[in-house]
Design a protein around this motif. Sequence first.
Motif, mmCIF file in Angstrom:
data_model
loop_
_atom_site.group_PDB
_atom_site.id
_atom_site.type_symbol
_atom_site.label_atom_id
_atom_site.label_comp_id
_atom_site.label_asym_id
_atom_site.label_seq_id
_atom_site.Cartn_x
_atom_site.Cartn_y
_atom_site.Cartn_z
ATOM 1 N N TYR A 1 11.780 -17.787 2.341
ATOM 2 C CA TYR A 1 10.650 -17.643 1.418
ATOM 3 C C TYR A 1 9.369 -17.280 2.175
ATOM 4 O O TYR A 1 8.700 -16.296 1.846
ATOM 5 C CB TYR A 1 10.463 -18.949 0.656
ATOM 6 N N PHE A 2 9.024 -18.075 3.182
ATOM 7 C CA PHE A 2 7.784 -17.818 3.911
ATOM 8 C C PHE A 2 7.874 -16.525 4.717
ATOM 9 O O PHE A 2 6.870 -15.821 4.865
ATOM 10 C CB PHE A 2 7.408 -19.021 4.777
ATOM 11 N N ASP A 3 9.055 -16.187 5.216
ATOM 12 C CA ASP A 3 9.240 -14.900 5.897
ATOM 13 C C ASP A 3 8.902 -13.746 4.952
ATOM 14 O O ASP A 3 8.217 -12.800 5.334
ATOM 15 C CB ASP A 3 10.686 -14.734 6.385
ATOM 16 N N ALA A 4 9.411 -13.812 3.721
ATOM 17 C CA ALA A 4 9.161 -12.742 2.751
ATOM 18 C C ALA A 4 7.678 -12.678 2.377
ATOM 19 O O ALA A 4 7.096 -11.586 2.297
ATOM 20 C CB ALA A 4 10.015 -12.945 1.502
ATOM 21 N N ALA B 1 -1.757 14.248 2.869
ATOM 22 C CA ALA B 1 -0.382 14.615 3.218
ATOM 23 C C ALA B 1 -0.018 14.147 4.623
ATOM 24 O O ALA B 1 1.161 14.026 4.955
ATOM 25 C CB ALA B 1 -0.205 16.126 3.121
ATOM 26 N N GLU B 2 -1.022 13.856 5.458
ATOM 27 C CA GLU B 2 -0.764 13.517 6.858
ATOM 28 C C GLU B 2 -0.023 12.208 7.044
ATOM 29 O O GLU B 2 0.911 12.122 7.819
ATOM 30 C CB GLU B 2 -2.077 13.467 7.642
ATOM 31 N N ASN B 3 -0.476 11.157 6.409
ATOM 32 C CA ASN B 3 0.231 9.878 6.551
ATOM 33 C C ASN B 3 0.294 9.222 5.187
ATOM 34 O O ASN B 3 -0.670 9.191 4.448
ATOM 35 C CB ASN B 3 -0.435 8.965 7.587
ATOM 36 N N ARG B 4 1.481 8.721 4.881
ATOM 37 C CA ARG B 4 1.724 8.171 3.549
ATOM 38 C C ARG B 4 2.323 6.786 3.668
ATOM 39 O O ARG B 4 2.959 6.439 4.652
ATOM 40 C CB ARG B 4 2.666 9.094 2.782
ATOM 41 N N ASP B 5 2.132 6.017 2.615
ATOM 42 C CA ASP B 5 2.686 4.675 2.518
ATOM 43 C C ASP B 5 4.201 4.751 2.744
ATOM 44 O O ASP B 5 4.891 5.463 2.041
ATOM 45 C CB ASP B 5 2.384 4.127 1.122
ATOM 46 N N PRO B 6 4.715 4.020 3.740
ATOM 47 C CA PRO B 6 6.148 4.112 4.031
ATOM 48 C C PRO B 6 7.023 3.605 2.889
ATOM 49 O O PRO B 6 8.185 3.973 2.791
ATOM 50 C CB PRO B 6 6.325 3.245 5.281
ATOM 51 N N PHE B 7 6.498 2.779 2.003
ATOM 52 C CA PHE B 7 7.287 2.260 0.882
ATOM 53 C C PHE B 7 7.284 3.218 -0.304
ATOM 54 O O PHE B 7 8.087 3.080 -1.204
ATOM 55 C CB PHE B 7 6.749 0.912 0.414
ATOM 56 N N ALA B 8 6.342 4.170 -0.296
ATOM 57 C CA ALA B 8 6.235 5.089 -1.421
ATOM 58 C C ALA B 8 7.114 6.324 -1.235
ATOM 59 O O ALA B 8 7.162 7.179 -2.086
ATOM 60 C CB ALA B 8 4.775 5.514 -1.599
ATOM 61 N N GLU C 1 11.144 0.180 8.892
ATOM 62 C CA GLU C 1 12.458 -0.137 8.320
ATOM 63 C C GLU C 1 12.727 -1.645 8.299
ATOM 64 O O GLU C 1 13.193 -2.197 7.312
ATOM 65 C CB GLU C 1 13.560 0.589 9.102
ATOM 66 N N ARG C 2 12.415 -2.322 9.391
ATOM 67 C CA ARG C 2 12.667 -3.768 9.471
ATOM 68 C C ARG C 2 11.813 -4.537 8.460
ATOM 69 O O ARG C 2 12.288 -5.441 7.780
ATOM 70 C CB ARG C 2 12.384 -4.239 10.896
ATOM 71 N N LEU C 3 10.547 -4.154 8.373
ATOM 72 C CA LEU C 3 9.652 -4.801 7.407
ATOM 73 C C LEU C 3 10.146 -4.543 5.990
ATOM 74 O O LEU C 3 10.228 -5.466 5.169
ATOM 75 C CB LEU C 3 8.229 -4.260 7.581
ATOM 76 N N PHE C 4 10.484 -3.306 5.701
ATOM 77 C CA PHE C 4 10.981 -2.931 4.389
ATOM 78 C C PHE C 4 12.231 -3.740 4.031
ATOM 79 O O PHE C 4 12.333 -4.307 2.943
ATOM 80 C CB PHE C 4 11.291 -1.428 4.378
ATOM 81 N N SER C 5 13.174 -3.838 4.969
ATOM 82 C CA SER C 5 14.423 -4.579 4.730
ATOM 83 C C SER C 5 14.153 -6.049 4.456
ATOM 84 O O SER C 5 14.766 -6.651 3.578
ATOM 85 C CB SER C 5 15.361 -4.442 5.930
ATOM 86 N N ARG C 6 13.259 -6.634 5.220
ATOM 87 C CA ARG C 6 12.946 -8.053 5.040
ATOM 88 C C ARG C 6 12.361 -8.320 3.660
ATOM 89 O O ARG C 6 12.737 -9.282 2.988
ATOM 90 C CB ARG C 6 11.962 -8.503 6.121
ATOM 91 N N ALA D 1 12.413 -10.486 -1.734
ATOM 92 C CA ALA D 1 11.454 -10.423 -2.836
ATOM 93 C C ALA D 1 12.153 -10.140 -4.155
ATOM 94 O O ALA D 1 13.159 -9.444 -4.196
ATOM 95 C CB ALA D 1 10.418 -9.345 -2.552
ATOM 96 N N PRO D 2 11.597 -10.663 -5.247
ATOM 97 C CA PRO D 2 12.158 -10.363 -6.573
ATOM 98 C C PRO D 2 11.796 -8.947 -7.009
ATOM 99 O O PRO D 2 10.947 -8.297 -6.414
ATOM 100 C CB PRO D 2 11.492 -11.412 -7.471
ATOM 101 N N SER D 3 12.439 -8.487 -8.065
ATOM 102 C CA SER D 3 12.080 -7.227 -8.691
ATOM 103 C C SER D 3 10.603 -7.330 -9.105
ATOM 104 O O SER D 3 10.148 -8.424 -9.432
ATOM 105 C CB SER D 3 12.974 -7.031 -9.908
ATOM 106 N N PRO D 4 9.796 -6.289 -9.039
ATOM 107 C CA PRO D 4 10.151 -4.878 -8.995
ATOM 108 C C PRO D 4 10.328 -4.300 -7.602
ATOM 109 O O PRO D 4 10.673 -3.145 -7.472
ATOM 110 C CB PRO D 4 8.955 -4.210 -9.680
ATOM 111 N N ILE D 5 10.091 -5.102 -6.541
ATOM 112 C CA ILE D 5 10.154 -4.486 -5.213
ATOM 113 C C ILE D 5 11.426 -4.852 -4.462
ATOM 114 O O ILE D 5 11.868 -4.117 -3.601
ATOM 115 C CB ILE D 5 8.908 -4.840 -4.387
#
Length: 196
Positions: free
Chosen positions: A38-41, A158-165, A174-179, A184-188
């Motif tokens: 929980y706290f990790d997320a 266009a140069e740098n974009r949100d990695p989650f978008a 990738e590691r942050l996204f996976s964690r 996390a619950p939906s929607p993410i």
Amino acid sequence: MESTALHVIREEHFSIAAVLRSLRLMLQRGPGENPQEYFDAMRAMLFYIDEVPERQHHPKESLYFFPPVARRAPELAETLQQLEQDHAGSEQEVRHLQHLLLAWELMGESRRETFANALGKYITFYLEHMRLEETMIIPAAHKYCTPEDWAAMDAAFAENRDPFAQAEPDPEYERLFSRIVRSAPSPIGLGSGRAR
């Protein structure tokens, strides 16, 4: 067809809102029987807000999106000033939330309410901030900005974009996204959003 700048802004707003709403759901859920996960997320989601919106999204808006609107729509000067003040104070607020979350994790339930209140205020503030941009600044940009303004904004965004978008997350994130997605619950995320 929507400009690259506006497409990126809307994508990033969607990702930020999804993370904020997931934080709210996680707070309602509570640590349950797996406080470490929980706290990790929660930490990962706050880190995302500190890392991406604060360091990429806000600077792009401040440098490339707000100035042409300010030049072409002086009647929005007060709103733009408020949005800039929001940007200036938001990073400090996220750092404060990270500290309050750590206090809750390390010191126990007596610190939960302080974190919950601060997080609730921050989420309300941030969603309102994005609403102002989408209901006042974006329409003004559509109305007043020139093709030259849009070309400069499109190149910058266009140069740098949100990695989650993006369809494929940036490998660096990738590691942050996976964690986040694991817990996390939906929607993410894929988590149930219920205490286990």
